[in-house]
Scaffold this motif. Structure first.
Motif, PDB file in Angstrom:
ATOM      1  N   VAL A 186      16.451  10.633  -0.493  1.00 29.37           N
ATOM      2  CA  VAL A 186      15.772  10.553   0.560  1.00 29.37           C
ATOM      3  C   VAL A 186      16.277   9.653   1.555  1.00 29.37           C
ATOM      4  CG1 VAL A 186      13.508  10.160   1.287  1.00 29.37           C
ATOM      5  CG2 VAL A 186      13.722  11.581  -0.740  1.00 29.37           C
ATOM      6  N   TYR A 187      16.694   8.492   1.076  1.00 29.00           N
ATOM      7  CA  TYR A 187      17.221   7.268   1.943  1.00 29.00           C
ATOM      8  C   TYR A 187      18.532   7.531   2.464  1.00 29.00           C
ATOM      9  CZ  TYR A 187      13.193   4.152   1.232  1.00 29.00           C
ATOM     10  OH  TYR A 187      11.739   3.699   1.261  1.00 29.00           O
ATOM     11  N   ASP A 188      19.314   7.859   1.657  1.00 28.47           N
ATOM     12  CA  ASP A 188      20.875   7.604   2.084  1.00 28.47           C
ATOM     13  C   ASP A 188      21.408   8.915   2.399  1.00 28.47           C
ATOM     14  OD1 ASP A 188      20.477   5.094   1.585  1.00 28.47           O
ATOM     15  OD2 ASP A 188      21.455   4.700  -0.441  1.00 28.47           O
ATOM     16  N   LYS A 195      10.690   9.480   8.138  1.00 34.29           N
ATOM     17  CA  LYS A 195      10.779   8.032   8.462  1.00 34.29           C
ATOM     18  C   LYS A 195      11.831   7.201   7.699  1.00 34.29           C
ATOM     19  CE  LYS A 195       7.337   5.935   5.480  1.00 34.29           C
ATOM     20  NZ  LYS A 195       7.817   4.554   4.794  1.00 34.29           N
ATOM     21  N   GLU A 196      12.239   7.770   6.700  1.00 31.99           N
ATOM     22  CA  GLU A 196      13.462   6.595   5.572  1.00 31.99           C
ATOM     23  C   GLU A 196      14.765   7.283   6.166  1.00 31.99           C
ATOM     24  OE1 GLU A 196      12.602   4.194   4.649  1.00 31.99           O
ATOM     25  OE2 GLU A 196      10.346   3.976   4.231  1.00 31.99           O
ATOM     26  N   GLY A 197      15.055   8.477   6.136  1.00 35.52           N
ATOM     27  CA  GLY A 197      16.285   8.784   6.522  1.00 35.52           C
ATOM     28  C   GLY A 197      16.843   8.229   7.790  1.00 35.52           C
ATOM     29  N   ILE A 204       4.989  10.214  -6.549  1.00 38.13           N
ATOM     30  CA  ILE A 204       5.546   9.963  -5.212  1.00 38.13           C
ATOM     31  C   ILE A 204       6.597   8.658  -5.517  1.00 38.13           C
ATOM     32  CG2 ILE A 204       3.717   9.039  -4.112  1.00 38.13           C
ATOM     33  CD1 ILE A 204       6.633  10.872  -2.470  1.00 38.13           C
ATOM     34  N   ASN A 205       6.130   7.802  -5.931  1.00 35.82           N
ATOM     35  CA  ASN A 205       6.831   6.559  -6.074  1.00 35.82           C
ATOM     36  C   ASN A 205       8.279   6.658  -6.774  1.00 35.82           C
ATOM     37  OD1 ASN A 205       5.039   4.550  -5.104  1.00 35.82           O
ATOM     38  ND2 ASN A 205       3.988   4.359  -7.042  1.00 35.82           N
ATOM     39  N   ASN A 206       8.463   7.957  -7.540  1.00 35.00           N
ATOM     40  CA  ASN A 206       9.879   8.281  -8.071  1.00 35.00           C
ATOM     41  C   ASN A 206      10.658   8.813  -6.748  1.00 35.00           C
ATOM     42  OD1 ASN A 206       9.233   7.215 -10.640  1.00 35.00           O
ATOM     43  ND2 ASN A 206       8.382   9.317 -11.417  1.00 35.00           N
ATOM     44  N   MET A 231       8.534  -3.734   3.410  1.00 31.26           N
ATOM     45  CA  MET A 231       7.460  -3.077   3.786  1.00 31.26           C
ATOM     46  C   MET A 231       7.031  -3.065   5.155  1.00 31.26           C
ATOM     47  SD  MET A 231       5.596  -0.415   2.946  1.00 31.26           S
ATOM     48  CE  MET A 231       4.759   0.298   4.298  1.00 31.26           C
ATOM     49  N   GLU A 232       7.104  -2.050   5.921  1.00 33.24           N
ATOM     50  CA  GLU A 232       6.876  -2.278   7.446  1.00 33.24           C
ATOM     51  C   GLU A 232       5.533  -1.885   7.888  1.00 33.24           C
ATOM     52  OE1 GLU A 232       8.086   0.693   5.608  1.00 33.24           O
ATOM     53  OE2 GLU A 232       7.459   2.733   6.473  1.00 33.24           O
ATOM     54  N   ASN A 233       4.493  -2.494   7.173  1.00 37.32           N
ATOM     55  CA  ASN A 233       3.072  -2.682   7.615  1.00 37.32           C
ATOM     56  C   ASN A 233       3.140  -3.049   9.113  1.00 37.32           C
ATOM     57  OD1 ASN A 233       2.439  -2.746   4.554  1.00 37.32           O
ATOM     58  ND2 ASN A 233       3.417  -4.698   4.799  1.00 37.32           N
ATOM     59  N   CYS A 244       0.978  -1.212   0.007  1.00 40.94           N
ATOM     60  CA  CYS A 244      -0.117  -0.072   0.002  1.00 40.94           C
ATOM     61  C   CYS A 244       0.739   1.412  -0.112  1.00 40.94           C
ATOM     62  CB  CYS A 244      -0.812   0.223   1.010  1.00 40.94           C
ATOM     63  SG  CYS A 244      -2.245  -1.241   1.079  1.00 40.94           S
ATOM     64  N   GLU A 245       1.954   1.445   0.328  1.00 38.56           N
ATOM     65  CA  GLU A 245       2.861   2.389   0.371  1.00 38.56           C
ATOM     66  C   GLU A 245       3.222   2.797  -1.023  1.00 38.56           C
ATOM     67  OE1 GLU A 245       6.377   2.620   2.931  1.00 38.56           O
ATOM     68  OE2 GLU A 245       6.640   4.953   2.301  1.00 38.56           O
ATOM     69  N   ALA A 246       3.220   3.836  -1.589  1.00 37.09           N
ATOM     70  CA  ALA A 246       2.872   4.867  -0.904  1.00 37.09           C
ATOM     71  C   ALA A 246       1.213   5.230  -1.155  1.00 37.09           C
ATOM     72  CB  ALA A 246       3.374   6.390  -1.621  1.00 37.09           C
ATOM     73  N   HIS A 257      15.684  -2.859   9.520  1.00 36.45           N
ATOM     74  CA  HIS A 257      15.178  -1.392   8.885  1.00 36.45           C
ATOM     75  C   HIS A 257      13.624  -1.658   9.175  1.00 36.45           C
ATOM     76  CE1 HIS A 257      14.900   1.938   5.969  1.00 36.45           C
ATOM     77  NE2 HIS A 257      13.678   1.462   5.868  1.00 36.45           N
ATOM     78  N   GLU A 258      12.912  -2.849   8.666  1.00 38.80           N
ATOM     79  CA  GLU A 258      11.530  -2.740   8.708  1.00 38.80           C
ATOM     80  C   GLU A 258      11.016  -2.845  10.499  1.00 38.80           C
ATOM     81  OE1 GLU A 258      10.191  -1.945   5.787  1.00 38.80           O
ATOM     82  OE2 GLU A 258      12.085  -2.441   4.698  1.00 38.80           O
ATOM     83  N   TYR A 259      11.832  -3.443  11.206  1.00 40.86           N
ATOM     84  CA  TYR A 259      11.285  -3.671  12.348  1.00 40.86           C
ATOM     85  C   TYR A 259      11.686  -2.126  12.935  1.00 40.86           C
ATOM     86  CZ  TYR A 259      11.073  -4.139  17.245  1.00 40.86           C
ATOM     87  OH  TYR A 259      10.672  -3.927  18.498  1.00 40.86           O
TER      88      TYR A 259
END
Ligand code: ARG
Ligand code: ZN
Length: 872
Positions: free
Chosen positions: A381-383, A320-322, A373-375, A264-266, A120-122, A298-300
């Motif tokens: 954003v992450y690293d 949340k990601e960084g 947003i998927n792009n 994915m962290e559902n 479901c994300e995003a 990461h997901e946990y």
């Protein structure tokens, strides 16, 4: 359509409660959603209720149990509008129908190898039912799942399990799951199928029991030991280091084979790409083991940084990601060697984020606009997002950082937050102003820092002239100076850091200097002898440091710096300088001295095995291309790099052979860091021996392959055989295939090695490989292995001067866009460096990009946005 941060508004209605019923059927699943809604204060009575949808089929809609008349609402696949909802709290009941079988986008509800799962994300929840599909709408979810019992004995949802029973008179059963924690829809998940499970009991620090389960396709249950072990260690670590405990009775992980990204962290039900769960020594490499440990953690960790505290809108994704990447990096550093982990993370940042930030796809860590947003699930954003959190810790120190984090958890638990909220916590907890620092979140581009040092023997002063400059990036012509924390040492003649008596020209505290302006001259007093400055130790900021050190000084740092990161960096800097000169057809000064120093590093018993493995690694062809930056000729780079590898291999042949022969390996395979480091160094030696291309080294490599009792050695040796086209390469490819043909994840490695093989006609070779039974256009992992392996690992093939690589990428982008836009746009991002190429190549790349836009097919917003940005 352009989405802008400045347009953010709260929803007119609040969703207090969600109750979902899924009647699962492969081709026609019915979803009954009952939302308890109320008007938000300030919303006009009767203001329309507009919910998001995507490719939905509406069956019925009712309010407070009364079916709505047709004129009372408007429904399309993309939207449901209720014209005049009741003034007070009301229940909206919406029934939709979806088809999991034909859902090739792998967003929303889909089937992977007969397993129902969701992503479901995003914005995938709107592909399941009409909803306010945005992260600032938090609600309590109850999910009832009904399915055929024989094919779906396992039914999983978010939160804690409630009732489960057979449905009388049918061959179906149901399960109810309740999640007490309010959450946005992107954290919703459901799984149903015939799955095998491994379980473990966990007790939290405060004594709460938790059932841990990892579900996999049947037959894979003996490949989950490592992921379970990683999960348990992650849970302990988060308790110890951040004071965060788990908050439900169960924690479930499911591994599926068709998944667009890593995992994915559902809430309470993480869903993983099986690549990041399944491991045994025969099919997974040491890198895979590390990757699993990292992604499971990461997901946990998202349970707190992402789920308990989520994002207000998607512009805040780095919140949340960084932060969560930073947390998983710290976890791995504590579990393994910190310097080696730091080097690995910086290699990744420089090879993925730097090119992004220096090209047409550059964007701030906290962007202000997007079309899709998927792009924006990017390396930036992450690293880079993780690097910014790391800098906060560097600036505040460990205690100040922890205080800020504690305040963040305390103040924002249950919130949908912003970067401003996050930074405010560090400011308030430490009584300091981070406003200059916060520019890192808003200004894109890689800052270039220039440093020039000079020593005054008579005055005993060392003067450091520092300068920073950031080139214009799309949408940002003028750049302000960043707040750059530079960790440093002034290395004296015997290798120890020299102490200074006083310093002026910058804020300096111990070994940390703050560069805050365009130009600063920093003078250190009381320096008894001429130092070699070691700057940006531990890679204290995500900048490109252009040092004016001589090759002799670099070699000195390579041998003596007390900071292992900078020993590695000095080695890299030298390699890069030499390789660029070789690419230009020059004969570089100091080459022999460098090769000699490399030999010393290889044999230095005081250094970690893994560190030496990394230290000996040449920058990739892509790294060199980025470093050259303009008018790039990839063939010249490739030839120069091959020749240099061979020269190192020939010159240090005996050294590498000695290390190779002397390495003692444990009798049985273990994925621990020490054993992995030994394998890495041994294979690095083998790769240089292979590069020497002697009869003996070919035989040695083939023997290494034949005798390998684990995937790391098997794959390492196979790569050397194929890349250097050594005798036995074809036999080895066949043997690998025969051994692993039934294990898709192992065959992915085979595909990626084959995709990198040097070839006169690389595209013909790739086309042939797409016909191989191990390949499939329907599974992202197969595409990432073969096509991604080619785009990222076969630089000469992809950037072939005749444009064949670009043409091929255009062709498959269009093809993939019809079934899976996320995968298509991920592939298309490889066009991102086209402007750095020479004119011959630029013409071809531009034409290929334009061909995508002109194609006679409806492009997804995903692909369209990337191609347009590249052409801008
Ligand atoms: N939140 C997931 C993670 O990083 C990744 C989700 C990616 N989603 C996407 N649409 N690309 O752990
Ligand atoms: Zn994440």
């Amino acid at each position: 359509q352009l989405i802008k941060l400045e347009d953010y508004k709260e929803t007119p209605y609040v969703i207090e409660n969600v109750s979902l019923v899924f009647k699962l059927q492969p081709e026609a699943t019915e979803v009954i959603s009952t939302l308890t809604l109320s008007r938000r204060e300030g919303t006009e009575v009767g203001a329309p209720l507009e919910l998001d949808g995507d490719e939905l089929t509406l069956v019925s809609v009712a309010i407070d149990r009364a079916v709505l008349a047709e004129e009372a609402y408007e429904a399309s696949p993309k939207k449901l509008v209720v014209h005049t909802p009741p003034a007070d709290t009301f229940k909206l009941e919406v029934v939709t129908k979806v088809n999991p079988t034909t859902n090739t986008k792998l967003e929303g509800l889909y089937l992977s190898q007969g397993i129902y799962c969701t992503q479901c994300e995003a914005e995938g929840f709107r592909r399941i039912t009409y909803y306010y599909d945005r992260p600032d709408v938090l609600s309590v979810f109850t999910t009832r799942i009904e399915a055929d019992k024989a094919t779906n004995p396992i039914l999983l949802g978010n939160g804690n399990p409630k009732d489960a029973e057979d449905i009388e008179g049918t061959d179906r059963h149901f399960a109810v799951w309740h999640d007490p924690h309010p959450k946005p829809a992107y954290l919703f998940a459901l799984v149903a199928g015939d799955l095998a499970c491994t379980s473990e009991k966990y007790t939290t620090a405060s004594g709460k029991p938790v059932d841990l389960n990892i579900y996999v396709e049947k037959g894979n249950e003996d490949r989950t030991d490592w992921s379970m072990d990683s999960l348990v260690r992650s849970m302990r670590w988060d308790e110890k280091v951040f004071g965060r405990e788990y908050d439900l009775d169960v924690f479930n992980i499911v591994a599926v084979s068709a998944f667009n990204m890593g995992a994915m962290e559902n809430k309470g039900l993480n869903i993983f790409n099986d690549k990041f769960i399944l491991a045994d020594s025969d099919t997974a490499t040491d890198m895979d083991y590390e990757g699993i440990e990292t992604v499971v953690a990461h997901e946990y960790f998202h349970n707190w940084t992402g789920n308990r505290i989520t994002c207000r809108e998607w512009f805040q994704l780095c919140l949340k990601e960084g932060l969560t990447v930073f947390r998983d990096q710290e976890f791995s550093s504590d579990e393994r060697s910190r310097p080696v982990k730091r080097i690995a993370d910086v290699i990744r940042l420089k090879s993925r984020q730097f090119p992004e930030d220096q090209g047409p796809l550059s964007h701030p860590v906290r962007p202000t606009e997007y079309k899709e947003i998927n792009n924006f699930y990017t390396a930036t954003v992450y690293d880079k997002g993780a690097e910014l959190v790391r800098m906060i810790k560097t600036i505040l120190g460990a205690d100040g950082f922890r205080k800020g984090m504690d305040l963040y958890f305390e103040r924002h638990d249950g919130d949908a937050s912003t970067i401003e909220d996050f930074l405010k916590c560090f400011e308030d907890a430490n009584q300091l102003d981070l406003s200059h620092f916060s520019l890192w979140y808003h200004q894109s581009g890689t800052p270039f820092v220039k440093a020039n040092g000079s020593y005054d023997e008579a005055a005993k002063t060392f003067t450091l002239e520092l300068e920073q400059n950031t080139a214009a990036t799309p949408g940002q012509d003028e750049k302000k100076p960043f707040f750059i924390p530079i960790r440093f040492g002034l290395v004296g003649p015997n290798g120890d850091d020299l102490a200074y008596t006083s310093v002026e020209g910058a804020h300096v505290d111990g070994d940390l200097l703050h560069l805050t302006e365009d130009k600063q001259t920093v003078v250190f007093q009381g320096i008894g002898s001429k130092p070699v400055p070691s700057l940006l130790r531990e890679f204290s900021a995500p900048v490109k440091l252009e040092s004016t050190l001589s090759r002799e000084d670099q070699i000195f740092l390579m041998r003596h710096d007390i900071d292992p990161f900078n020993r590695w960096q000095a080695t890299q800097t030298l390699m890069t300088e030499l390789l660029i000169e070789l690419t230009n057809g020059e004969e570089p000064a100091g080459k022999d001295a460098f090769i000699e120093a490399l030999g010393h590093m290889a044999e230095d018993e005081n250094l970690d095995y893994a560190f030496r493995g990394f230290g000996l690694m040449l920058p990739s062809e892509q790294d060199i291309a980025l470093e050259i930056g303009k008018e790039v000729d990839t063939d010249a780079i490739g030839k120069a790099r091959d020749a240099f590898s061979k020269e190192i291999g020939v010159t240090l042949y005996d050294t590498f052979k000695r290390i190779y022969d002397a390495m003692e390996m444990p009798a049985t395979f273990s994925p621990d860091a020490l054993s992995a480091g030994k394998r890495a160094l041994k294979l690095r030696c083998l790769s240089y021996l292979g590069a020497a291309q002697t009869k003996e080294s070919a035989a040695l490599t083939k023997a290494h392959f034949d005798n390998a009792d684990n995937m790391t050695d098997r794959m390492g040796a196979l790569t050397v055989l194929v890349i250097w086209q050594l005798a036995g390469a074809q036999d080895a490819l066949k043997a690998f295939e025969a051994r692993h043909k039934d294990t898709a994840l192992a065959m992915d490695k085979w595909l990626s090695i084959a995709a990198r093989a040097p070839s006169e006609d690389a595209i013909a070779a790739i086309r042939t490989l797409t016909e191989h039974p191990a390949f499939s256009w329907d599974n992202p992992n197969r595409i990432y292995a073969l096509i991604g392996g080619f785009l990222g690992g076969n630089t000469r093939g992809f950037h072939a001067a005749d444009g064949s690589g670009y043409d091929y990428l255009a062709e498959i982008t269009l093809q993939l866009d019809k079934t899976n836009p996320q995968v298509a746009s991920r592939m298309a991002k490889s066009f991102g460096t086209w402007k750095n190429m020479n004119a011959e190549r630029r013409v071809k790349a531009e034409a290929a990009l334009k061909r995508i836009l002109a194609a006679d097919q409806q492009l997804s917003t995903d692909v369209k946005e990337i191609v347009e940005l590249c052409l801008d």
